[in-house]
Design a protein around this motif. Structure first.
Motif, mmCIF file in Angstrom:
data_model
loop_
_atom_site.group_PDB
_atom_site.id
_atom_site.type_symbol
_atom_site.label_atom_id
_atom_site.label_comp_id
_atom_site.label_asym_id
_atom_site.label_seq_id
_atom_site.Cartn_x
_atom_site.Cartn_y
_atom_site.Cartn_z
ATOM 1 N N ASP A 374 -51.880 85.717 110.090
ATOM 2 C CA ASP A 374 -51.970 84.341 109.602
ATOM 3 C C ASP A 374 -53.372 83.977 109.119
ATOM 4 O O ASP A 374 -53.556 82.954 108.438
ATOM 5 N N TYR A 376 -55.129 85.731 107.025
ATOM 6 C CA TYR A 376 -55.422 86.339 105.721
ATOM 7 C C TYR A 376 -54.316 86.033 104.718
ATOM 8 O O TYR A 376 -53.206 85.648 105.089
ATOM 9 N N ASP A 377 -54.634 86.257 103.451
ATOM 10 C CA ASP A 377 -53.692 85.962 102.370
ATOM 11 C C ASP A 377 -52.858 87.171 101.970
ATOM 12 O O ASP A 377 -52.088 87.095 101.014
ATOM 13 N N ALA A 397 -50.903 92.970 98.839
ATOM 14 C CA ALA A 397 -50.949 91.681 98.146
ATOM 15 C C ALA A 397 -50.530 91.851 96.697
ATOM 16 O O ALA A 397 -50.736 92.896 96.089
ATOM 17 N N GLU A 399 -50.532 88.541 94.666
ATOM 18 C CA GLU A 399 -51.002 87.341 93.989
ATOM 19 C C GLU A 399 -52.502 87.109 94.121
ATOM 20 O O GLU A 399 -53.033 86.173 93.536
ATOM 21 N N MET A 400 -53.213 87.937 94.866
ATOM 22 C CA MET A 400 -54.636 87.721 95.109
ATOM 23 C C MET A 400 -55.503 88.306 93.987
ATOM 24 O O MET A 400 -55.121 89.277 93.341
ATOM 25 N N GLU A 404 -61.402 89.025 95.957
ATOM 26 C CA GLU A 404 -61.088 88.283 97.176
ATOM 27 C C GLU A 404 -60.274 89.150 98.128
ATOM 28 O O GLU A 404 -60.473 89.106 99.358
ATOM 29 N N GLN A 408 -61.501 90.037 101.972
ATOM 30 C CA GLN A 408 -60.706 89.768 103.164
ATOM 31 C C GLN A 408 -60.335 91.063 103.895
ATOM 32 O O GLN A 408 -60.369 91.121 105.126
#
Length: 475
Positions: A374, A376-377, A397, A399-400, A404, A408
């Motif tokens: 929770d 991190y993206d 991922a 969408e990142m 970035e 992360q």
């Protein structure tokens, strides 16, 4: 050590290379972009000035000697399936493609060894040994990696829980040193107390100490029968918690894997077939064990399977499904073997680690890792070798922004590597360090160990030309 300055490959040197290996020397636009990276491009790319397709030990030695004399970096590379940036030409130079040295040379049936060139694929040897009634036990997930690459990373795989890692099956090797000298290490014997074990130093060195040009590998008589169990659990905690109980019961699985539901769904989408149950008697399944036993008699394996079923059911398994036909076993293990490909097919940005922790620390460690999601993206997906504590944890991922994501993930990896150390583990069980994990190794190993590793590198490679910028020497 003084700053290392490399020279560029000159047209004159290229002509010398072509005299040694005619028709196998490629430059500029002739070089395929696949050579610029490995299977984990997040660690960066490197463009070699020259790619040379290796043909034999003597020619490689002649090429390396020229590079040593002229301060040219040399990067050995197999199939390029590594996951740490180890076979990438970070400083230009000459990339030596070992994949065409792919002959199985001979079997010694009396001493149970096979002699191979380093470009032989794991799958090729596995199938050929099977035809001889033999088994080459190491079983890394990437079946189309080269054996030279497996040895260079000490690859483990799914059968390590019973049979050990690649290191345990290397009897002898021929190596070209960074100076161009050729040495022969080991012998077709099962024990030695003959000075420092240089062969074991070479195993796992990721092409930084020498270029392996021939291997003598141990094989064993192939077990006649195998049986696999698919064991669904409601949650990952119960799933992993059952693992120590299997060993305490005296059972000796050939392979013992765990996987979360999400990774199974990805694999099944990739394969276009359903293999693992998602709901059993109204219970939603969250994780699975995949267990294989091998031996010479099916009745004994069935007995073992029944004992294993009793153990896992007592520990919270929702059901036990027996894969006892060739098709069922193939489907189950095919799904497991394609996890990385499935993740790659659905993910734009990807990073991973392959920490190893004591088996009884797996539940604690994985619970900690999942608790971070929770923050991190990116999504966290995990699977691994439950039997030996080697865990594969992926940050995924779509969408990142890449910078970035990297920021992360660097923070996330730092935290989970430190936790692995707290749990009594290590930062890599089988993938190695390469260029992508160097900083984590330095933090984990400490100043004294890093000094010793750097000293070993300097002795083998005084000019730092062989696969520079990997493991312990950041340039």
């Amino acid at each position: 050590m003084e700053e290392v300055i490399y020279n560029k490959v000159t047209p004159q040197l290229i002509q010398e290379f072509k005299k040694i290996i005619p028709g196998k020397v490629h430059e500029k636009e002739e070089i395929n972009e696949d050579y610029f990276h490995d299977e984990m491009p997040i660690y960066g790319k490197g463009i070699p000035e020259v790619v040379i397709e290796a043909t034999n030990t003597e020619d490689i030695a002649a090429i390396v000697k020229l590079c040593f004399e002229n301060n040219i970096p040399v990067i050995p590379r197999g199939a390029g399936t590594g996951l740490t940036g180890a076979a990438v030409a970070l400083h230009g130079g000459v990339l030596i493609d070992m994949s065409k040295m792919n002959k199985i040379l001979d079997y010694d049936m009396e001493n149970f060894v096979v002699r191979v060139e380093p470009g032989v694929l794991l799958n090729t040897l596995a199938e050929d040994a099977k035809n001889q009634g033999l088994l080459y036990p190491p079983d890394p997930g990437e079946k189309f990696a080269t054996l030279g690459g497996n040895v260079s990373t000490n690859a483990g795989g799914m059968r390590a829980v019973k049979y050990g890692c690649t290191r345990d099956y290397v009897r002898a090797m021929t190596v070209v040193l960074p100076t161009g000298e050729i040495i022969h290490l080991g012998a077709s014997v099962s024990k030695t107390s003959t000075g420092y074990s240089l062969i074991h130093l070479m195993i796992g060195s990721e092409g930084t100490l020498g270029i392996i040009t021939e291997l003598t590998l141990k094989v064993i008589p192939a077990p006649k029968e195998t049986i696999s169990l698919i064991v669904p659990f409601e949650n990952l905690k119960d799933c992993i918690g059952a693992v120590p109980k299997i060993f305490m019961a005296g059972l000796k699985p050939q392979a013992l894997e765990f996987m979360e539901k999400e990774i199974v769904l990805s694999s099944e989408r990739y394969l276009g077939k359903n293999v693992f149950p998602k709901e059993v008697e109204g219970v939603n399944i969250g994780a699975y064990l995949l267990i294989t036993f091998d031996g010479d008699r099916m009745d004994l394996l069935e007995e073992l399977s029944e004992q294993a079923a009793e153990v896992v059911l007592e520990e919270g398994a929702v059901d036990v499904l027996v894969a006892d036909t060739p098709v069922k076993k193939k489907d189950a293990w095919e799904a497991r073997s394609t996890f990385l490909e499935a993740i790659e097919a659905e993910t734009k940005l990807l990073d991973e680690c392959d920490v190893v922790v004591p088996v009884n620390q797996i539940p604690t460690y994985l619970s900690f890792v999942k608790s971070l999601e929770d923050q991190y993206d990116f999504a966290i997906k995990s699977f691994g070798h439950a039997g030996d504590g080697n865990l594969h944890i992926y940050a995924c991922a779509n969408e990142m922004e890449e910078e970035e994501f990297k920021r992360q993930v660097a923070e996330f990896m730092d935290i989970i590597y430190k936790k692995a150390a707290e749990c009594g583990g290590l930062i890599s069980g089988e993938h190695g360090i390469g260029s992508g994990k160097m900083e984590y190794l330095a933090a984990f190993a400490g100043e004294t160990s890093m000094r010793l590793m750097k000293g070993i590198k300097e002795v083998f490679d005084p000019k730092m030309i062989l696969n520079p910028g990997k493991i312990c020497y950041k340039l």
